[in-house]
Design a protein around this motif. Structure first.
Motif, PDB file in Angstrom:
ATOM      1  N   PRO B  45      67.518 -16.592  13.003  1.00  0.00           N
ATOM      2  CA  PRO B  45      68.886 -16.121  12.762  1.00  0.00           C
ATOM      3  C   PRO B  45      69.754 -17.260  12.226  1.00  0.00           C
ATOM      4  O   PRO B  45      69.511 -18.424  12.542  1.00  0.00           O
ATOM      5  CB  PRO B  45      69.346 -15.668  14.148  1.00  0.00           C
ATOM      6  N   SER B  46      70.752 -16.885  11.424  1.00  0.00           N
ATOM      7  CA  SER B  46      71.629 -17.924  10.871  1.00  0.00           C
ATOM      8  C   SER B  46      72.573 -18.450  11.939  1.00  0.00           C
ATOM      9  O   SER B  46      73.031 -19.579  11.865  1.00  0.00           O
ATOM     10  CB  SER B  46      72.440 -17.342   9.706  1.00  0.00           C
ATOM     11  N   ALA B  47      72.864 -17.590  12.934  1.00  0.00           N
ATOM     12  CA  ALA B  47      73.797 -18.012  13.982  1.00  0.00           C
ATOM     13  C   ALA B  47      73.438 -17.345  15.299  1.00  0.00           C
ATOM     14  O   ALA B  47      72.898 -16.248  15.313  1.00  0.00           O
ATOM     15  CB  ALA B  47      75.225 -17.648  13.596  1.00  0.00           C
ATOM     16  N   LEU B  48      73.749 -18.051  16.379  1.00  0.00           N
ATOM     17  CA  LEU B  48      73.591 -17.477  17.710  1.00  0.00           C
ATOM     18  C   LEU B  48      74.972 -17.331  18.334  1.00  0.00           C
ATOM     19  O   LEU B  48      75.790 -18.237  18.260  1.00  0.00           O
ATOM     20  CB  LEU B  48      72.742 -18.373  18.611  1.00  0.00           C
ATOM     21  N   VAL B  49      75.200 -16.166  18.929  1.00  0.00           N
ATOM     22  CA  VAL B  49      76.437 -15.950  19.667  1.00  0.00           C
ATOM     23  C   VAL B  49      76.048 -15.863  21.137  1.00  0.00           C
ATOM     24  O   VAL B  49      75.458 -14.884  21.583  1.00  0.00           O
ATOM     25  CB  VAL B  49      77.149 -14.662  19.189  1.00  0.00           C
ATOM     26  N   ASP B  50      76.354 -16.931  21.851  1.00  0.00           N
ATOM     27  CA  ASP B  50      75.926 -17.064  23.254  1.00  0.00           C
ATOM     28  C   ASP B  50      76.953 -16.390  24.169  1.00  0.00           C
ATOM     29  O   ASP B  50      78.129 -16.751  24.162  1.00  0.00           O
ATOM     30  CB  ASP B  50      75.806 -18.562  23.581  1.00  0.00           C
ATOM     31  N   LEU B  51      76.495 -15.420  24.935  1.00  0.00           N
ATOM     32  CA  LEU B  51      77.413 -14.694  25.821  1.00  0.00           C
ATOM     33  C   LEU B  51      77.550 -15.373  27.184  1.00  0.00           C
ATOM     34  O   LEU B  51      78.172 -14.826  28.087  1.00  0.00           O
ATOM     35  CB  LEU B  51      76.919 -13.245  26.014  1.00  0.00           C
ATOM     36  N   GLY B  52      76.994 -16.568  27.304  1.00  0.00           N
ATOM     37  CA  GLY B  52      76.933 -17.242  28.602  1.00  0.00           C
ATOM     38  C   GLY B  52      78.286 -17.515  29.238  1.00  0.00           C
ATOM     39  O   GLY B  52      78.381 -17.614  30.462  1.00  0.00           O
ATOM     40  N   ALA B  53      79.345 -17.654  28.426  1.00  0.00           N
ATOM     41  CA  ALA B  53      80.661 -17.988  28.992  1.00  0.00           C
ATOM     42  C   ALA B  53      81.472 -16.744  29.342  1.00  0.00           C
ATOM     43  O   ALA B  53      82.603 -16.854  29.826  1.00  0.00           O
ATOM     44  CB  ALA B  53      81.435 -18.863  28.003  1.00  0.00           C
ATOM     45  N   LEU B  54      80.932 -15.579  29.095  1.00  0.00           N
ATOM     46  CA  LEU B  54      81.724 -14.361  29.304  1.00  0.00           C
ATOM     47  C   LEU B  54      81.630 -13.907  30.759  1.00  0.00           C
ATOM     48  O   LEU B  54      80.793 -13.081  31.115  1.00  0.00           O
ATOM     49  CB  LEU B  54      81.253 -13.239  28.376  1.00  0.00           C
ATOM     50  N   SER B  55      82.522 -14.441  31.586  1.00  0.00           N
ATOM     51  CA  SER B  55      82.446 -14.116  33.010  1.00  0.00           C
ATOM     52  C   SER B  55      82.722 -12.634  33.241  1.00  0.00           C
ATOM     53  O   SER B  55      82.295 -12.070  34.235  1.00  0.00           O
ATOM     54  CB  SER B  55      83.407 -14.989  33.799  1.00  0.00           C
ATOM     55  N   GLU B  56      83.426 -12.009  32.314  1.00  0.00           N
ATOM     56  CA  GLU B  56      83.708 -10.574  32.462  1.00  0.00           C
ATOM     57  C   GLU B  56      82.430  -9.733  32.406  1.00  0.00           C
ATOM     58  O   GLU B  56      82.420  -8.575  32.801  1.00  0.00           O
ATOM     59  CB  GLU B  56      84.676 -10.122  31.364  1.00  0.00           C
ATOM     60  N   LEU B  57      81.334 -10.312  31.890  1.00  0.00           N
ATOM     61  CA  LEU B  57      80.072  -9.560  31.817  1.00  0.00           C
ATOM     62  C   LEU B  57      79.184  -9.813  33.024  1.00  0.00           C
ATOM     63  O   LEU B  57      78.054  -9.353  33.070  1.00  0.00           O
ATOM     64  CB  LEU B  57      79.309  -9.910  30.540  1.00  0.00           C
ATOM     65  N   ARG B  58      79.693 -10.594  33.960  1.00  0.00           N
ATOM     66  CA  ARG B  58      78.901 -10.813  35.176  1.00  0.00           C
ATOM     67  C   ARG B  58      79.398  -9.865  36.265  1.00  0.00           C
ATOM     68  O   ARG B  58      80.273  -9.043  36.064  1.00  0.00           O
ATOM     69  CB  ARG B  58      79.037 -12.263  35.634  1.00  0.00           C
ATOM     70  N   GLY B  59      78.833  -9.973  37.402  1.00  0.00           N
ATOM     71  CA  GLY B  59      79.329  -9.193  38.530  1.00  0.00           C
ATOM     72  C   GLY B  59      78.592  -7.887  38.731  1.00  0.00           C
ATOM     73  O   GLY B  59      78.143  -7.253  37.769  1.00  0.00           O
ATOM     74  N   ILE B  60      78.444  -7.536  39.986  1.00  0.00           N
ATOM     75  CA  ILE B  60      77.784  -6.295  40.363  1.00  0.00           C
ATOM     76  C   ILE B  60      78.706  -5.620  41.374  1.00  0.00           C
ATOM     77  O   ILE B  60      79.117  -6.243  42.359  1.00  0.00           O
ATOM     78  CB  ILE B  60      76.418  -6.586  41.018  1.00  0.00           C
ATOM     79  N   GLU B  61      79.057  -4.363  41.114  1.00  0.00           N
ATOM     80  CA  GLU B  61      79.936  -3.698  42.087  1.00  0.00           C
ATOM     81  C   GLU B  61      79.588  -2.233  42.229  1.00  0.00           C
ATOM     82  O   GLU B  61      78.976  -1.626  41.341  1.00  0.00           O
ATOM     83  CB  GLU B  61      81.400  -3.852  41.665  1.00  0.00           C
ATOM     84  N   LYS B  62      80.000  -1.716  43.385  1.00  0.00           N
ATOM     85  CA  LYS B  62      79.847  -0.287  43.614  1.00  0.00           C
ATOM     86  C   LYS B  62      81.133   0.365  43.159  1.00  0.00           C
ATOM     87  O   LYS B  62      82.229  -0.044  43.569  1.00  0.00           O
ATOM     88  CB  LYS B  62      79.597  -0.041  45.099  1.00  0.00           C
ATOM     89  N   LYS B  63      81.016   1.367  42.283  1.00  0.00           N
ATOM     90  CA  LYS B  63      82.207   2.061  41.784  1.00  0.00           C
ATOM     91  C   LYS B  63      81.980   3.535  41.996  1.00  0.00           C
ATOM     92  O   LYS B  63      81.187   4.157  41.275  1.00  0.00           O
ATOM     93  CB  LYS B  63      82.374   1.779  40.285  1.00  0.00           C
ATOM     94  N   GLY B  64      82.611   4.082  42.999  1.00  0.00           N
ATOM     95  CA  GLY B  64      82.406   5.505  43.304  1.00  0.00           C
ATOM     96  C   GLY B  64      80.953   5.735  43.667  1.00  0.00           C
ATOM     97  O   GLY B  64      80.404   5.068  44.535  1.00  0.00           O
ATOM     98  N   ARG B  65      80.307   6.653  42.931  1.00  0.00           N
ATOM     99  CA  ARG B  65      78.912   6.953  43.232  1.00  0.00           C
ATOM    100  C   ARG B  65      77.947   6.255  42.283  1.00  0.00           C
ATOM    101  O   ARG B  65      76.899   6.803  41.928  1.00  0.00           O
ATOM    102  CB  ARG B  65      78.690   8.464  43.141  1.00  0.00           C
ATOM    103  N   ALA B  66      78.358   5.099  41.841  1.00  0.00           N
ATOM    104  CA  ALA B  66      77.488   4.351  40.921  1.00  0.00           C
ATOM    105  C   ALA B  66      77.516   2.863  41.253  1.00  0.00           C
ATOM    106  O   ALA B  66      78.478   2.365  41.839  1.00  0.00           O
ATOM    107  CB  ALA B  66      77.946   4.574  39.482  1.00  0.00           C
ATOM    108  N   VAL B  67      76.448   2.202  40.876  1.00  0.00           N
ATOM    109  CA  VAL B  67      76.422   0.741  40.916  1.00  0.00           C
ATOM    110  C   VAL B  67      76.580   0.266  39.472  1.00  0.00           C
ATOM    111  O   VAL B  67      75.822   0.691  38.593  1.00  0.00           O
ATOM    112  CB  VAL B  67      75.108   0.213  41.515  1.00  0.00           C
TER     113      VAL B  67
END
Lengths: 787, 267
Positions: B45-67
């Motif tokens: 690839p000509s470029a890599l876009v690293d999502l490693g700094a996106l803290s908004e994409l981390r986390g695990i939570e229970k939301k209603g009847r879903a994880v």
């Protein structure tokens, strides 16, 4: 035995540096001004090279040279050699095709070396390698062992039917006669799967040319640096031996694959003068899969002739051995003299006849791999014996016992003269340890869970401590297989042992030092083992074939004997006594019948200061050397028992118990020996259950990474039960037989015998993968379903 | 590895903009598929876009009847999450079976499902639980997301942000590992949520993850291993390679399905 002498489980001295990351491997070495080599390899199994266009690559940044087979030829650099001449039945010499270090005119397997790019950085070399334009004319390829001889593909023009040799051993007429009078004949078709060695450290080389002295140095991952120097010098013609130094520093495993003299190190040494810079290469794992010499790959038809009491009368074997696209350094000897002479196993077999056809294919060269020929022989004999017992309705343990050789020495019909052994003792001990009596109960318990349980035996024998030089010379070896040692005592009594053996995981720095402790009574920390450098050690044949104990340590023993003799002379002067009254024991020279004594270190000092004797009567110093040539092979043997449980739903085999009872003769360090047994069994189980090098019909290596080549993991193995019996070897001064290969030799038939026992028929291939075992169970069930 | 540009955006919007600007760019999440491929020079690839700094994409939570699991949650995050262990223990177990510890600490759920390796584990969980894949643009039901081997419904520049797993009454995963790679040779995820019975199969099908309808029908009658006795999908449509032929793979799917149901029902 002292606390660190022979028989003590001394912790490995070398482990401190290995486990703290301080080992120094070839790739850890940095040479001033070094450049990097990257090889252009053939993507095709078989093709003519029409043209190589280097221009684009040469113009790339950082590129110092792009070299091809034409450049090698122009410099009169010879090809790689095979050092063991095998003659066919009809007396004609084997048909060795040319093996240039860089292809000349043709490529013969995927990974074959086409060109090398030397550049300032590895990335630049790799980029430029992609820019080397090779115009190939594709040829059809042959990869399959059994079809090589009938294929229309011709790998080498010197062997139009791809046959390297048609070799044989034994008495054909006597064997035919044995089969004529047989009451029962057991026949088996056996494939011994092809393996890729996979040492943890991949091969590496640094070639360095010194313009000032006109000398070369090669740092390389070698099990035998002196042999590498000899071949590079005398056959390939890079430089005379006195102008070439080979250093094999710490080496991370070899299993045979680092015995051989390969294209890469040859090219690095040669190229270092051409570019005027040190040239380094480190194999990546893919290159290792493609170009390390592979192991095994036999297709065999074997038959055993028996009388009506279950006594073996004769054995007939026909094997096709795949030698790959070129003859590697010792390849020709592996399926011949390292194989057929072991076909008598532990059994008294009056007549044996073996035929071996060595074949070329468009695959990586095949050469010695842990066991080298002996695992293949053991697999044939132990499968055949197990099946014969089953066919005759005899207990496989009793059947073996009935046919064991019981009197020694024993001359087999296939060269070997077994010196000593007690096969019944190993068998009894193994049966006890494995709780053979309880097997049926365990089988019933497995059945209750819906599982199949099986037990399998393997009474292996191997020929180690290779080898008497005259004997191997008469069989075609290009070298002698003695070993050398030099024991240098320093003025303060510390000791340096220079050995031609090479440690690449075996623990020589510990075991060899234990021998010195035992014999000279010095502290183990006062002993250094020096190996792996042709400028330090005068000569040596290296480490393989479980020879370092039996041959290498015997040479050290002889040199120590000479040191003691010299020490006695010095002591006689120092204590003003007659030399014949001087005794040496427990690290002290003493005068018999008196309380006069001097410690070993004191005598060493006396030897160097030379104040108490005239230098004209006795040479100062304390340094002795020895070359030891063995008088016979050694014959480690034992009994391995494997017990498996199989899940018929998935075909998964679980090894529930693995018992190994080995007779290695005298053991120097039981902890290290046990480790060797463990590692060997793991490799043997790997071959039996997991490992398989697969080429497709076009000659592409399908298993060129760990995604497809299955190595044994810790959770594939049980905790092993390891035991020993001891019959000291009579042919060497220490009574050592060798232990390095036993597990890899013994385990595969034990595992397959257990699986076939569980499944209830013999049609289970190796490796017995879940897929293969499931199909085998399915096949066994099919006729029942039809009833 | 060939030279490439490296970007490490700090939010999803920036990441999307970078992807739009560099047509040839690739997203790197855990990098456990992409980087080895680049090292082998099979991808450049000509470029890599690293999502490693996106803290908004981390986390695990229970939301209603879903994880709801962030796309950058590592396999280890999922395997050790109390939320997942409590709500969907079969999913935690699946994550624990992926690769080795090094892989589990780098590899991510978003990366795995975006790659849709036909032998990967997560696609079976997504399909087997009826998950919804949430991107920066839309919500995609698992059925529509996996469109064939190494192929998904993701459009150019679309970034997975979360995966929402409805909490089932019962669920489990059974995996038969490739002896070499330890990817799934046949992996089956089963779940029961009311009348929604799902049997999703990975590793076996020649077109990637799929639902095994016949088994779902049988389990709808009674959610028990016995309901699947003697059943396996047709061998036609199964993969054949050196490790397993189609017949064996089809058989293994049946065995793994029964084992998954047994695990889900505590038998």
């Amino acid at each position: 035995m002292t606390g660190t002498g022979i028989g003590a489980p001394v912790r490995r001295k070398e482990d401190q540096r290995f486990i703290t990351g301080k080992g120094r491997y070839t790739d850890d070495l940095t040479r001033p001004g070094q450049a990097h080599a990257y090889f252009v390899r053939s993507p095709h199994a078989h093709a003519e090279i029409v043209k190589i266009d280097k221009a684009a690559a040469e113009a790339m940044p950082g590129v110092l040279a792009v070299l091809t087979g034409d450049d090698l030829a122009a410099d009169n650099i010879g090809g790689l050699i095979c050092g063991w001449m095998i003659h066919s039945k009809d007396g004609t010499p084997m048909k060795a095709g040319a093996h240039p270090a860089l292809a000349q005119g043709k490529v013969r397997y995927v990974g074959d070396h086409v060109a090398v790019v030397v550049a300032e950085t590895l990335a630049q070399a790799r980029d430029a390698a992609e820019a080397v334009e090779v115009d190939y004319k594709l040829l059809p390829a042959i990869a399959e062992t059994a079809k090589a001889r009938s294929s229309k593909v011709v790998v080498h023009d010197v062997a139009p039917d791809n046959t390297v040799y048609e070799w044989h051993l034994g008495d054909k007429d006597a064997t035919e006669a044995a089969f004529k009078k047989a009451k029962h004949v057991t026949s088996l078709d056996i494939t011994n799967n092809r393996l890729i060695p996979n040492p943890i450290e991949t091969r590496a080389a640094i070639g360095e040319y010194d313009m000032g002295t006109d000398t070369y140095t090669l740092y390389t991952t070698s099990q035998n640096p002196h042999v590498a120097r000899l071949v590079l010098s005398a056959f390939i013609g890079i430089a005379p031996e006195n102008k070439l130094r080979v250093i094999a520093p710490d080496v991370g495993g070899g299993f045979g694959s680092k015995i051989f003299i390969y294209a890469e190190e040859t090219v690095c040494v040669w190229a270092s003068k051409k570019v005027g810079r040190p040239v380094r290469w480190n194999s990546d794992r893919t290159e290792a899969f493609l170009s390390d010499a592979h192991g095994r790959d036999h297709v065999t038809r074997a038959q055993l002739a028996l009388d009506d009491s279950g006594k073996i009368l004769g054995l007939r074997v026909h094997t096709i051995a795949n030698l790959g696209a070129y003859l590697s350094t010792f390849s020709s000897s592996v399926p011949t003299y390292l194989y057929a002479p072991l076909l008598s196993g532990q059994y008294d077999i009056p007549a044996i006849y073996a035929e071996v056809d060595g074949v070329y294919t468009n695959t990586a060269p095949v050469d010695a791999y842990r066991g080298a020929g002996r695992p293949e022989a053991t697999f044939v004999v132990e499968r055949l014996v197990e099946v014969a017992a089953r066919e005759l309705g005899m207990d496989p343990a009793k059947f073996r016992k009935k046919n064991y050789i019981k009197r020694f020495p024993h001359q087999t019909p296939v060269i070997m003269n077994y010196d000593v052994g007690d096969y019944g003792a190993s068998l009894e001990k193994a049966l006890e340890m494995a709780d053979y009596k309880g097997f049926n109960k365990r089988k019933r318990e497995s059945a209750k869970k819906g599982k199949l349980r099986g037990i399998g035996f393997s009474s292996y024998i191997e020929a180690c401590g290779i080898a008497p030089s005259q004997a191997v010379g008469s069989l075609g070896a290009g070298v002698g297989l003695w070993e050398s040692a030099e024991v240098r005592v320093n003025p303060t009594g510390s000791v340096e042992v220079l050995t031609g053996s090479h440690s690449h995981g075996q623990g020589h720095e510990t075991t060899f030092a234990q021998l010195v402790c035992e014999r000279l009574g010095v502290d183990i920390n006062q002993v250094n083992i020096v190996h792996g450098d042709t400028d330090k050690v005068q000569f040596g044949m290296g480490t393989y074939g479980s020879r370092s104990g039996a041959v290498g340590m015997s040479a050290i023993t002889r040199a120590i004997d000479k040191v003691i003799e010299k020490g006695k002379k010095v002591a006689a002067y120092a204590m003003e006594a007659s030399e014949k009254d001087i005794e040496f024991a427990d690290g002290k020279f003493s005068v018999a019948g008196t309380d006069k004594s001097m410690a070993f270190g004191e005598i060493a000092l006396q030897a160097y200061i030379a104040h108490k004797f005239s230098g004209q009567d006795l040479e100062p110093g304390l340094k002795e050397g020895a070359f030891y040539d063995p008088t016979n092979f050694t014959f480690p043997a034992g009994m391995h028992i494997c017990e498996v449980e199989i899940d018929p739903d998935t075909g998964v085999t679980t090894i529930e118990r693995f018992t190994a009872v080995d007779d290695f003769g005298v053991v120097i360090n039981p902890m290290i020996v046990e480790g060797q047994v463990h590692g060997g069994i793991a490799q043997g189980v790997g071959q039996a259950l997991l490992e398989n090098a697969v080429y497709d019909e076009s000659g592409q290596l399908v298993t060129a990474s760990y995604m497809d080549y299955a190595m044994p993991r810790a959770d594939d193995l049980p905790s092993f039960d390891v035991g020993m019996t001891v019959t000291p070897c009579p042919s060497n001064p220490l009574g050592i037989k060798g232990c390095g290969e036993a597990g890899a030799i013994a385990a595969p038939p034990a595992v397959i015998n257990a699986i076939t026992n569980a499944v209830g028929h013999e049609d289970v291939p190796m490796p017995a993968t879940p897929r293969a075992v499931w199909h085998a169970i399915h096949k066994a069930k099919a006729p029942m379903a039809a009833e | 590895m060939h030279a490439f540009e490296y970007h490490r955006p700090s939010n999803v919007r920036q990441a999307a903009a970078l992807l739009q600007k560099n047509e040839d760019a690739k997203i790197v999440a855990g990098g456990h598929t992409l980087l080895p491929t680049m090292k082998q020079r099979l991808a450049a690839p000509s470029a890599l876009v690293d999502l490693g700094a996106l803290s908004e994409l981390r986390g695990i939570e229970k939301k209603g009847r879903a994880v709801v699991i962030g796309a950058m949650a590592t396999h280890s995050d999922v395997a050790t999450s109390d939320v997942v262990a409590e709500a969907i223990p079969g999913l935690a177990k699946l994550a624990e079976l992926i690769g080795d510890p090094a892989v589990r600490h780098r590899g991510t759920i978003g990366g795995s499902i975006a790659n849709n390796d036909p032998a990967a584990d997560y696609p079976a969980a997504c399909l087997g639980l009826g998950a919804t894949i949430i991107t920066n643009k839309r919500k995609i039901p698992a059925e529509e997301f996996f469109t064939g081997m190494f192929d998904t419904a993701l459009e150019e520049g679309e970034i997975i942000t979360k995966v929402s797993f409805p909490i089932p009454a019962k669920a489990a995963y059974a995996k038969f590992r490739n002896p070499a790679s330890r990817y799934a040779l046949a992996g089956v995820f089963v779940s029961k949520r009311g009348s929604d019975i799902r049997v999703a199969v990975t590793g076996a099908g020649s077109d990637g993850v799929f639902r095994w309808g016949e088994a779902e029908e049988a389990l709808a009658k009674r959610f028990a291993p016995k309901s699947l006795d003697g059943m396996s999908p047709p061998a036609k449509g199964m993969n054949t390679d050196i490790h397993a032929d189609a017949e064996y793979r089809a058989h293994l799917v049946g065995v793994m399905a029964r084992r998954a149901v047994a695990a889900a029902t505590g038998r």
